[in-house]
Scaffold this motif. Structure first.
Motif, PDB file in Angstrom:
ATOM      1  N   GLY A  13       7.531  -3.167 -58.972  1.00 47.86           N
ATOM      2  CA  GLY A  13       8.234  -4.261 -58.198  1.00 47.86           C
ATOM      3  C   GLY A  13       7.748  -4.223 -56.742  1.00 47.86           C
ATOM      4  N   LYS A  14       8.299  -4.788 -55.852  1.00 48.94           N
ATOM      5  CA  LYS A  14       7.838  -5.284 -54.654  1.00 48.94           C
ATOM      6  C   LYS A  14       7.509  -3.751 -53.595  1.00 48.94           C
ATOM      7  N   ALA A  15       8.636  -2.894 -53.765  1.00 42.48           N
ATOM      8  CA  ALA A  15       8.517  -1.535 -53.136  1.00 42.48           C
ATOM      9  C   ALA A  15       7.297  -0.787 -53.553  1.00 42.48           C
ATOM     10  N   ALA A  16       7.150  -0.649 -54.798  1.00 41.71           N
ATOM     11  CA  ALA A  16       5.849  -0.159 -55.331  1.00 41.71           C
ATOM     12  C   ALA A  16       4.693  -0.681 -55.128  1.00 41.71           C
ATOM     13  N   SER A  40       7.539  -5.984 -66.492  1.00 38.82           N
ATOM     14  CA  SER A  40       7.099  -7.442 -65.781  1.00 38.82           C
ATOM     15  C   SER A  40       5.657  -7.493 -65.922  1.00 38.82           C
ATOM     16  N   GLU A  41       5.257  -8.464 -66.692  1.00 39.11           N
ATOM     17  CA  GLU A  41       3.624  -8.814 -66.551  1.00 39.11           C
ATOM     18  C   GLU A  41       3.111  -9.334 -65.201  1.00 39.11           C
ATOM     19  N   ARG A  42       3.905  -9.835 -64.418  1.00 42.82           N
ATOM     20  CA  ARG A  42       3.755 -10.457 -63.197  1.00 42.82           C
ATOM     21  C   ARG A  42       3.773  -9.032 -62.165  1.00 42.82           C
ATOM     22  N   ASP A  43       4.543  -8.066 -62.434  1.00 42.92           N
ATOM     23  CA  ASP A  43       4.369  -6.814 -61.609  1.00 42.92           C
ATOM     24  C   ASP A  43       3.164  -6.201 -61.877  1.00 42.92           C
ATOM     25  N   LEU A  44       2.738  -6.068 -63.169  1.00 37.23           N
ATOM     26  CA  LEU A  44       1.655  -5.540 -63.730  1.00 37.23           C
ATOM     27  C   LEU A  44       0.440  -6.123 -63.233  1.00 37.23           C
ATOM     28  N   ASN A  45       0.427  -7.361 -63.077  1.00 40.70           N
ATOM     29  CA  ASN A  45      -0.822  -8.159 -62.646  1.00 40.70           C
ATOM     30  C   ASN A  45      -1.178  -7.831 -61.187  1.00 40.70           C
ATOM     31  N   LYS A  73      15.445   0.185 -60.053  1.00 46.74           N
ATOM     32  CA  LYS A  73      16.769   0.153 -59.485  1.00 46.74           C
ATOM     33  C   LYS A  73      17.724   0.920 -60.248  1.00 46.74           C
ATOM     34  N   ALA A  74      18.807   1.177 -59.610  1.00 50.70           N
ATOM     35  CA  ALA A  74      19.794   2.195 -60.025  1.00 50.70           C
ATOM     36  C   ALA A  74      20.368   2.043 -61.354  1.00 50.70           C
ATOM     37  N   SER A  96      12.184   9.445 -56.075  1.00 50.48           N
ATOM     38  CA  SER A  96      12.970   8.290 -56.249  1.00 50.48           C
ATOM     39  C   SER A  96      13.049   7.740 -54.930  1.00 50.48           C
ATOM     40  N   ILE A  97      12.761   6.145 -54.907  1.00 51.81           N
ATOM     41  CA  ILE A  97      12.784   5.461 -53.918  1.00 51.81           C
ATOM     42  C   ILE A  97      14.074   4.251 -54.134  1.00 51.81           C
ATOM     43  N   ALA A  98      15.006   4.606 -54.978  1.00 49.96           N
ATOM     44  CA  ALA A  98      16.168   3.730 -55.278  1.00 49.96           C
ATOM     45  C   ALA A  98      17.255   4.012 -54.511  1.00 49.96           C
ATOM     46  N   ALA A  99      17.786   2.965 -53.828  1.00 50.76           N
ATOM     47  CA  ALA A  99      19.089   3.010 -53.072  1.00 50.76           C
ATOM     48  C   ALA A  99      20.227   3.664 -53.682  1.00 50.76           C
ATOM     49  N   GLY A 100      21.000   4.499 -53.381  1.00 53.97           N
ATOM     50  CA  GLY A 100      22.158   5.124 -53.968  1.00 53.97           C
ATOM     51  C   GLY A 100      21.969   6.112 -55.090  1.00 53.97           C
TER      52      GLY A 100
END
Length: 276
Positions: A13-16, A40-45, A73-74, A96-100
């Motif tokens: 996702g966006k953070a990655a 998600s193919e969109r993220d992989l693209n 996400k958590a 890990s870069i996830a909140a919480g």
């Protein structure tokens, strides 16, 4: 020469994406040395566009990379841990870069003595102007500490924090850019209302905020002192400050940080096992 031989992202996702772009821009790794997995193919693209290796298989990431960012996400952690735990070894560093998501949860969900790191970073890492707070699991090594700091310092400011303050880091450094984007947009809106064209207003508002931030960082003066130096007696700036105070500007920002901190705590208590 790359800082590390390969780098993995579980979650695209966006953070990655912004972190990968920042690391590539910094020259610490080459695109063909980055491996990313996502449903998600969109993220992989997005990763394909950067020239990185992509897959839908998390185990492939663990096979190809010893340093892996958990950029998910958590609520997804239980499923991902079920997938990767059988192939996680002492050779892996999992960040890990996830909140919480706490170090204790990471440690208990992975094989014993796994090397885990918890981070909170923000999106300006893409332009190497980010802020990254880090805290280390009890089984990490001295060279892990050095590597993480060297790596993340390439994309901005990296610092250690006690884990009990990580939720505050989520609110301040993680969410802070969003609050400032809102302020920049509002400043520009005010200028547009006064007659300036939109494009110039946005650029000037952003540059004004960037310059003010640099003044705080490099002058060594308290923000209150810097504010006072701009406010002449009976002038226009103090009139603007008065308007902000009447609208509860400082209180609103304090409430934003507090609300985001509390939400990060909720994610830590409930998000990993239910919904975020």
């Amino acid at each position: 020469m790359s800082l590390i031989p390969s780098l993995g992202f579980i979650g695209g996702g966006k953070a990655a994406q912004v972190l990968a772009k920042g690391l590539l821009s910094a020259g610490v790794i080459r695109a063909n040395e980055i491996f990313a997995s996502a449903p998600s193919e969109r993220d992989l693209n997005q990763f394909r566009t950067m020239g990185c290796n992509v897959t839908n298989d998390n185990k492939t990431i663990m096979k190809e990379s010893n340093f892996v960012f958990l950029a998910i996400k958590a609520k997804v952690f239980p499923e991902v841990f079920k997938d990767i735990s059988p192939v996680t070894t002492r050779n892996h560093i999992l960040a890990s870069i996830a909140a919480g998501v706490t170090l204790d949860y990471l440690q208990k969900s992975l094989p014993g003595r796994s090397r885990v790191v918890r981070m909170m970073l923000n999106t300006p890492v893409q332009f190497r102007e980010g802020v990254t707070a880090v805290t280390f699991g009890k089984f990490t090594r001295d060279d892990d500490y050095s590597l993480v700091h060297e790596l993340m310092s390439k994309v901005g400011y990296c610092f250690d924090v006690e884990e009990d303050l990580m939720d505050v880091m989520t609110a301040l450094t993680g969410g802070g850019p969003a609050y400032l984007y809102l302020a920049i947009e509002a400043l520009a809106d005010g200028a547009v209302r006064a007659g300036l064209n939109r494009q110039e207003a946005m650029k000037l508002a952003a540059k004004t905020c960037a310059g003010a931030a640099k003044m705080v960082l490099e002058s060594g003066q308290h923000p209150g002192e810097l504010k006072d130096a701009v406010c002449s007696a009976g002038g226009s700036t103090i009139a603007g400050i008065n308007a902000l105070e009447e609208c509860g500007f400082r209180g609103a920002l304090m409430k934003a940080v507090n609300a985001a901190t509390e939400r990060a705590k909720e994610l830590g208590e409930n998000g990993k096992l239910s919904k975020s």
